[in-house]
Scaffold this motif. Structure first.
Motif, PDB file in Angstrom:
ATOM      1  N   PHE A 197       0.759  -1.282  -0.018  1.00 44.03           N
ATOM      2  CA  PHE A 197       0.146  -0.010   0.144  1.00 44.03           C
ATOM      3  C   PHE A 197       0.897   1.217  -0.013  1.00 44.03           C
ATOM      4  N   GLU A 198       0.170   2.175  -0.566  1.00 43.68           N
ATOM      5  CA  GLU A 198       1.300   3.628  -0.493  1.00 43.68           C
ATOM      6  C   GLU A 198       1.002   4.171   0.689  1.00 43.68           C
ATOM      7  N   ARG A 199      -0.204   3.933   1.370  1.00 45.26           N
ATOM      8  CA  ARG A 199      -0.434   4.380   2.862  1.00 45.26           C
ATOM      9  C   ARG A 199      -0.597   3.329   3.439  1.00 45.26           C
ATOM     10  N   ASP A 200      -0.219   3.557   4.905  1.00 47.85           N
ATOM     11  CA  ASP A 200      -0.768   2.680   6.186  1.00 47.85           C
ATOM     12  C   ASP A 200      -1.574   3.753   7.043  1.00 47.85           C
ATOM     13  N   TRP A 201      -1.446   3.607   8.115  1.00 47.86           N
ATOM     14  CA  TRP A 201      -2.309   4.306   8.964  1.00 47.86           C
ATOM     15  C   TRP A 201      -1.558   4.564  10.367  1.00 47.86           C
ATOM     16  N   VAL A 202      -2.126   5.985  11.088  1.00 50.58           N
ATOM     17  CA  VAL A 202      -2.045   6.009  12.580  1.00 50.58           C
ATOM     18  C   VAL A 202      -3.577   5.618  13.059  1.00 50.58           C
ATOM     19  N   VAL A 203      -3.111   4.573  13.956  1.00 44.81           N
ATOM     20  CA  VAL A 203      -4.659   4.456  14.578  1.00 44.81           C
ATOM     21  C   VAL A 203      -4.669   5.193  15.907  1.00 44.81           C
ATOM     22  N   VAL A 204      -5.722   6.067  15.951  1.00 43.22           N
ATOM     23  CA  VAL A 204      -6.055   6.487  17.214  1.00 43.22           C
ATOM     24  C   VAL A 204      -7.033   5.769  18.129  1.00 43.22           C
ATOM     25  N   PHE A 205      -6.715   5.819  19.316  1.00 43.38           N
ATOM     26  CA  PHE A 205      -7.737   5.177  20.421  1.00 43.38           C
ATOM     27  C   PHE A 205      -8.128   6.359  21.376  1.00 43.38           C
ATOM     28  N   ASP A 206      -9.483   6.302  21.521  1.00 43.58           N
ATOM     29  CA  ASP A 206     -10.226   6.866  22.514  1.00 43.58           C
ATOM     30  C   ASP A 206     -10.251   6.144  23.843  1.00 43.58           C
ATOM     31  N   ILE A 207      -9.399   6.508  24.844  1.00 42.68           N
ATOM     32  CA  ILE A 207      -9.353   5.681  25.980  1.00 42.68           C
ATOM     33  C   ILE A 207     -10.730   6.057  26.780  1.00 42.68           C
ATOM     34  N   HIS A 208     -11.516   6.837  26.884  1.00 41.87           N
ATOM     35  CA  HIS A 208     -12.541   7.134  27.374  1.00 41.87           C
ATOM     36  C   HIS A 208     -13.521   6.038  26.887  1.00 41.87           C
ATOM     37  N   ALA A 209     -13.734   5.810  25.557  1.00 41.92           N
ATOM     38  CA  ALA A 209     -14.699   5.193  25.024  1.00 41.92           C
ATOM     39  C   ALA A 209     -14.453   3.776  25.434  1.00 41.92           C
ATOM     40  N   ILE A 210     -13.023   3.327  25.492  1.00 43.69           N
ATOM     41  CA  ILE A 210     -12.795   1.970  25.793  1.00 43.69           C
ATOM     42  C   ILE A 210     -13.171   1.479  27.190  1.00 43.69           C
ATOM     43  N   GLU A 211     -12.801   2.675  28.130  1.00 40.21           N
ATOM     44  CA  GLU A 211     -13.243   2.345  29.683  1.00 40.21           C
ATOM     45  C   GLU A 211     -14.563   2.173  29.619  1.00 40.21           C
ATOM     46  N   ARG A 212     -15.676   2.897  29.072  1.00 39.31           N
ATOM     47  CA  ARG A 212     -16.759   2.920  29.009  1.00 39.31           C
ATOM     48  C   ARG A 212     -17.291   1.601  28.729  1.00 39.31           C
ATOM     49  N   ALA A 213     -17.030   1.017  27.620  1.00 40.59           N
ATOM     50  CA  ALA A 213     -17.252  -0.124  27.080  1.00 40.59           C
ATOM     51  C   ALA A 213     -16.750  -1.155  27.948  1.00 40.59           C
ATOM     52  N   VAL A 214     -15.735  -1.399  28.510  1.00 41.28           N
ATOM     53  CA  VAL A 214     -15.178  -2.312  29.501  1.00 41.28           C
ATOM     54  C   VAL A 214     -16.175  -2.262  30.988  1.00 41.28           C
ATOM     55  N   GLU A 215     -16.231  -1.023  31.386  1.00 38.69           N
ATOM     56  CA  GLU A 215     -17.258  -0.787  32.500  1.00 38.69           C
ATOM     57  C   GLU A 215     -18.553  -1.629  32.289  1.00 38.69           C
ATOM     58  N   SER A 216     -19.147  -1.398  31.101  1.00 34.87           N
ATOM     59  CA  SER A 216     -20.591  -1.672  30.868  1.00 34.87           C
ATOM     60  C   SER A 216     -20.517  -3.303  30.345  1.00 34.87           C
ATOM     61  N   GLY A 217     -19.175  -3.875  30.467  1.00 29.14           N
ATOM     62  CA  GLY A 217     -19.166  -5.151  30.134  1.00 29.14           C
ATOM     63  C   GLY A 217     -19.474  -5.499  28.752  1.00 29.14           C
ATOM     64  N   ASP A 218     -19.318  -4.569  27.706  1.00 29.89           N
ATOM     65  CA  ASP A 218     -19.407  -4.654  26.299  1.00 29.89           C
ATOM     66  C   ASP A 218     -17.920  -5.142  25.741  1.00 29.89           C
ATOM     67  N   TYR A 219     -17.564  -6.358  26.067  1.00 25.52           N
ATOM     68  CA  TYR A 219     -16.248  -6.859  25.427  1.00 25.52           C
ATOM     69  C   TYR A 219     -16.320  -8.443  25.508  1.00 25.52           C
ATOM     70  N   ILE A 220     -15.391  -8.790  24.790  1.00 25.61           N
ATOM     71  CA  ILE A 220     -14.926 -10.424  24.645  1.00 25.61           C
ATOM     72  C   ILE A 220     -13.711 -10.677  25.317  1.00 25.61           C
ATOM     73  N   THR A 221     -13.689 -11.966  25.400  1.00 29.69           N
ATOM     74  CA  THR A 221     -12.452 -12.439  26.339  1.00 29.69           C
ATOM     75  C   THR A 221     -11.835 -13.365  25.084  1.00 29.69           C
ATOM     76  N   ILE A 222     -10.406 -13.624  25.053  1.00 29.89           N
ATOM     77  CA  ILE A 222     -10.189 -14.659  24.284  1.00 29.89           C
ATOM     78  C   ILE A 222      -9.514 -15.719  24.963  1.00 29.89           C
ATOM     79  N   GLU A 223      -9.805 -16.939  24.371  1.00 27.07           N
ATOM     80  CA  GLU A 223      -9.361 -18.160  25.113  1.00 27.07           C
ATOM     81  C   GLU A 223      -7.952 -18.069  25.404  1.00 27.07           C
ATOM     82  N   GLY A 224      -7.746 -18.443  26.720  1.00 26.91           N
ATOM     83  CA  GLY A 224      -6.425 -18.562  27.417  1.00 26.91           C
ATOM     84  C   GLY A 224      -6.183 -17.263  28.419  1.00 26.91           C
ATOM     85  N   SER A 225      -6.914 -16.292  28.130  1.00 24.81           N
ATOM     86  CA  SER A 225      -6.843 -14.985  29.383  1.00 24.81           C
ATOM     87  C   SER A 225      -8.158 -14.377  29.414  1.00 24.81           C
ATOM     88  N   ASP A 226      -8.415 -13.818  30.671  1.00 20.66           N
ATOM     89  CA  ASP A 226      -9.677 -13.138  30.968  1.00 20.66           C
ATOM     90  C   ASP A 226      -9.540 -11.794  30.794  1.00 20.66           C
TER      91      ASP A 226
END
Ligand code: K7E
Ligand code: CUA
Ligand code: CA
Length: 635
Positions: free
Chosen positions: A271-300
């Protein structure tokens, strides 16, 4: 791509830069440099007159007189050596080494019970690859509590206590495959330690998918810098190279050189362009607090899905091409991604990120400049006066450029944003200026970590040293003032002022570091501060010793062949710098025991006979005599 713009730059640009600089330095002088004045020539670098006092244009001296102290601490990563090195700047003297992912013959790191407790399960690995070292922050400034580091080789993140300069926590990051980029939350406080998973692998990586790259992914990890608990991960598209955090505390951003999710060199450059991924830490925290997540086998660990163009957690800003470093400007306004395979840097306006997440603007609307700088831009640092300094790996140069001028140029104005190009030796990777990773960037010294030294030093065989070069950036022009050979392989460094740290001169007897030894003493009904005894429990033997120069409290102790022996040594000396050690001949046992410290080590007494133990630090005129015998009775 156009050629180096500094070649035909009118000298007037320097004069203009100088006026701007002088105005800026007056402000620097007003905050915190009070009492220091004049030109710092040789001899002006004294404890009461820090080097940064002199700001009238490259008056800084690299020379630190005997008995005088450096004006900055440097913390150097050491790449595949796996340790952290503490440097004095500007002398570039190595002051200390902090073992982390490596093993250390002097301190016993990787062998003492205290270090094994920190290493945990990962003690199975004898090595690591430590690229990035960053200090904890409060309100955008270094707060002197901790350093955080990562291991690219064995996917770990570790913490170093800056009071004793020893590693006290280490975690293995699940679901990721090599941690590369590591940064910490800058405000209001650290806060999170952000860790990039670099290589893409199946999730979970348990053998059910092998040569099926469509199942390969990477994750971005948030670790609590206080508890070192892994709080959450974000499942991302592409891979993650370097990362950084903004100064508001809400955003982090990572470069990705493999938007293709390729597995070959050719794939990763498609590709001519890749990217910068920006993370919204507050949005991630909100999802985790409200249980809106998955876990991947082998870790919680909670994992939120940040793949795709419109998740609440991520935005993928296209940037050219296989970008590498990403660096926040000290004023908090911009995140600058370094093009690597593109001769450009991409300037992202952090104040536009809230609108981007609210879908009020397009991805590329956040880009406010894309200056062309030269070949192979890898990393960028800052002087706090509006200038950026970028390493050009292929050109073997550092280019100094002005961020606001680059923005004006991007907006169509005819303005030269390049200030200077300086040859460095050779192929530079990271560079960092004093305090440049903080809101207090002071534009005094810049260190550039060159990957090749070629002919710069006496030859030492096929493995050449790296070359850590020191550049005076206090004036209009960068001036190269020192070549510093280094063993494999500093990738990155940070620098802070001595007043930002408070290292302990000796240990405190209540330090939690030897909690286990304290528990053993309690079980055995002895006092660590006075115990001089052998406690047997079946074939487990605990030997309690104290050390006061030039003697251990026992001249000999007896164990039986086959015993599991734990020797617990307490250094009762309170005198600064009066370190002892404890080593047993032909048993491979050796460790540090610093003033007021308790250290312990466990081994099996598998060989009968007489084995002398001795002190390893030259602590006293009778240091050679500071020894005793372990008598091992045959089974
Ligand atoms: Cu550029 Cu691992 Cu920071 Cu090396 S990374 S240079
Ligand atoms: Cu104690 Cu040498
Ligand atoms: Ca790519």
């Amino acid at each position: 791509m156009s050629k180096n713009q500094s070649d035909d730059m009118p000298t007037g640009a320097f004069n203009e830069g100088r006026r701007r600089f002088l105005a800026g330095s007056a402000a620097v002088g007003a905050v915190g440099m009070a009492g220091a004045a004049g030109v710092a020539g040789v001899g002006a670098l004294t404890r009461s007159q820090p080097a940064q006092a002199a700001s009238n244009g490259n008056g800084l001296s690299v020379h630190v007189d005997p008995g005088e102290l450096d004006t900055y601490y440097g913390f150097w990563s050491s790449g595949q050596s796996g340790e952290v090195r503490v440097m004095g700047v500007p002398s570039m003297r190595e002051l200390a080494r902090i073992p982390v992912f490596n093993r250390c013959s002097a301190t016993g790191w990787g062998q003492t019970n205290e270090s094994l407790a920190v290493l945990g399960d990962s003690a199975q690995f004898q090595n690591g690859d430590l690229h990035h070292v960053h200090m904890s922050y409060t309100d955008g400034k270094y707060d002197g509590r901790y350093l955080y580091v990562h291991d690219k080789l064995n996917t770990r993140v570790a913490r170093i206590r800056l009071d004793i300069m020893r590693c006290d926590k280490m975690v293995t990051v699940p679901n990721a495959h090599a941690i590369h980029g590591l940064r910490v939350q800058k405000a209001p406080k650290t806060g999170y330690v952000f860790a990039n998973g670099e290589n893409i692998v199946p999730l979970p990586n348990d053998g059910r998918h092998l040569d099926e790259p469509e199942h390969y992914w990477s994750v971005f990890t948030g670790i609590d810098g206080e508890s070192m608990e892994i709080k959450w991960q974000v499942w991302v598209d592409g891979n993650l190279d370097n990362c950084n955090a903004d100064y508001s505390g809400r955003f982090a951003a990572s470069t990705c050189y493999n938007a293709e999710r390729g597995v070959t060199l050719a794939d990763k450059m498609r590709f001519e362009r890749d990217w910068v991924v920006v993370f919204d830490i507050h949005a991630i925290e909100r999802a985790v607090e409200s249980g809106d997540y998955i876990t991947i086998e082998g870790s919680d660990v909670p994992v939120v899905d940040g793949r795709g163009p419109d998740t609440p957690f991520t935005r993928y800003i296209p940037v050219p091409k296989n970008p590498h470093g990403i660096n926040a400007t000290p004023d908090g306004k911009y995140l600058i991604a370094n093009g690597k395979l593109s001769p450009t840097c991409t300037v992202i306006d952090t104040h536009k990120l809230p609108d981007l997440f609210d879908n009020k603007i397009e991805l590329r609307d956040t880009v406010v400049a894309e200056p062309e700088l030269g070949l192979g831009p890898l990393h960028t640092t800052y002087d706090g006066r509006g200038n950026a300094y970028t390493t050009l790996f292929i050109d073997s140069q550092v280019v100094k450029w002005n961020v606001e001028d680059a923005i004006r140029h991007y907006n169509g104005e005819s303005v030269n944003y390049i200030r200077q190009k300086l040859d460095v030796h050779y192929q530079p990777g990271h560079l960092n200026a004093t305090l440049a990773e903080t809101a207090e960037a002071d534009g005094q010294w810049l260190v550039v970590l060159s990957k090749f030294s070629k002919d710069r030093f006496l030859p030492v065989g096929p493995l050449h040293p790296e070359n850590d070069q020191l550049i005076d950036i206090s004036g209009d022009e960068m001036k190269l003032v020192h070549d510093g050979p280094a063993f494999a392989e500093p990738h990155d460094c940070i620098m802070c002022r001595p007043d930002q740290l408070n290292p302990s001169p000796i240990y405190s007897r209540d330090d939690p570091y030897w909690e286990q030894a304290r528990k053993w003493a309690e079980e055995d009904g002895v006092d660590l501060d006075t115990a001089s005894t052998v406690i047997r429990n079946g074939n487990k033997v605990r030997v309690y010793l104290t050390a006061v120069a030039p003697q251990y409290s026992m001249n000999k102790f007896t164990v039986k062949q086959g015993d599991e022996v734990t020797v617990i040594v307490t250094n009762l000396d309170r005198i600064e710098d009066l370190s002892h050690g404890f080593a047993i001949i032909n048993y491979g046992v050796s460790m540090e025991v610093n003033p007021q410290q308790t250290s312990s080590i466990t081994f099996t007494a598998d060989k009968p006979g007489v084995y002398w133990y001795f002190c390893t630090w030259f602590c006293h005129a009778l240091h050679m005599e500071m020894a005793g015998r372990m008598l091992v009775e045959p089974a």
